[in-house]
Write a protein that holds these residues in place. Structure first.
Motif, short mmCIF file in Angstrom:
data_model
loop_
_atom_site.label_atom_id
_atom_site.label_comp_id
_atom_site.label_asym_id
_atom_site.label_seq_id
_atom_site.Cartn_x
_atom_site.Cartn_y
_atom_site.Cartn_z
N ILE A 42 12.15 9.88 29.99
CA ILE A 42 12.68 8.82 30.91
C ILE A 42 13.83 8.05 29.97
CG2 ILE A 42 12.35 6.94 32.10
CD1 ILE A 42 11.63 9.13 33.57
N THR A 70 8.79 10.88 39.52
CA THR A 70 9.32 9.78 38.90
C THR A 70 10.82 9.82 38.87
OG1 THR A 70 7.54 9.40 37.79
CG2 THR A 70 9.37 8.28 36.98
N ILE A 71 11.22 11.10 38.42
CA ILE A 71 12.90 11.40 38.54
C ILE A 71 13.47 11.17 39.90
CG2 ILE A 71 14.63 12.95 38.00
CD1 ILE A 71 12.75 13.89 35.69
N LYS A 74 13.44 7.45 41.17
CA LYS A 74 14.42 6.61 40.48
C LYS A 74 16.00 7.11 40.84
CE LYS A 74 11.66 5.12 36.54
NZ LYS A 74 12.13 3.77 36.65
N TYR A 76 17.78 9.63 39.92
CA TYR A 76 18.64 10.21 38.78
C TYR A 76 19.59 11.20 39.42
CZ TYR A 76 15.82 7.53 35.61
OH TYR A 76 15.47 6.34 34.69
#
Length: 225
Positions: A42, A70-71, A74, A76
């Motif tokens: 991260i 999580t990626i 968020k 990204y």
């Protein structure tokens, strides 16, 4: 097109170096960073802004599915390819639901890795062209095969479509790679016959051959779709 920036997330230093060497062999790709844990991944994502993450499942502080989620949470702007020994069907299903462009099972052959990166590069280039997609474009992005399918090609002498389809259908129902003997037993065909079809399918890229090493004896070739 700018070089594709790649971040490798892998806790095994030896595997990390092998994967880094693989990436370095492709034009159009540049290694942007190496992360040995989820936390480090991260941090590096925020620092180096990769286009592509090559992600292992088994990490010291998390797992690949949790890190992938999580990626995604968020938001990204990057893509992910799993490079892992994890073959758990439930994990794999959740990983695809969370959005990956490919899933490569260790140990893998270089040509499988090469195919994944080449397909990704082609896909990224197509998106950057910024023109409307046709169905053929979408089929190409998903690796779909229609008229060029191996089943519609002229087969070598001694091979026939019915037996080829029988072997492919059997392999589709298998969660683990199988030896030629396993396929022969499962299909009721002679082992020498099965081996000819498996060799043909592997050369055509319709199936993948993996070399598995046991504690004793010679290595064994196993096959999967």
């Amino acid at each position: 097109m700018d070089p594709i920036r790649v971040l490798i997330v892998e806790d095994d230093p030896m595997v990390m170096e092998i994967n880094a060497q693989f990436v370095s062999r492709f034009s159009g790709f540049v290694l942007a960073g190496k992360a040995f844990s989820g936390k480090e991944a991260i941090t590096l994502i925020n620092q180096v802004n990769p286009n592509l993450v090559l992600l292992d499942y088994f990490l010291p502080d998390t797992n690949g599915l949790s890190l992938l989620q999580t990626i995604r949470n968020k938001h990204y702007p990057l893509d992910v390819i799993l490079l892992t020994a994890n073959r758990d069907p439930n994990h794999i299903q959740e990983i695809f639901r969370s959005g990956v462009v490919d899933y490569i099972v260790k140990p893998f052959r270089f040509d499988r890795f090469q195919s994944a990166l080449e397909q990704y590069r082609s896909t990224l280039k197509r998106f950057k062209e910024n023109r409307p997609f046709e169905q053929a474009d979408l089929d190409g992005l998903k690796g779909a095969k229609h008229k060029s399918s191996v089943l519609e090609e002229h087969l070598p002498k001694g091979l026939n479509d019915r037996t080829l389809q029988q072997i492919l259908q059997f392999l589709k129902g298998q969660a683990e790679p199988l030896s030629s003997e396993d396929v022969a037993i499962g299909t009721g065909l002679a082992r020498v016959t099965v081996r000819r079809y498996l060799d043909y399918l592997e050369k055509k890229g319709e199936i993948v051959m993996e070399i598995q090493y046991g504690s004793v004896g010679r290595p064994m070739n196993k096959y999967r779709l």
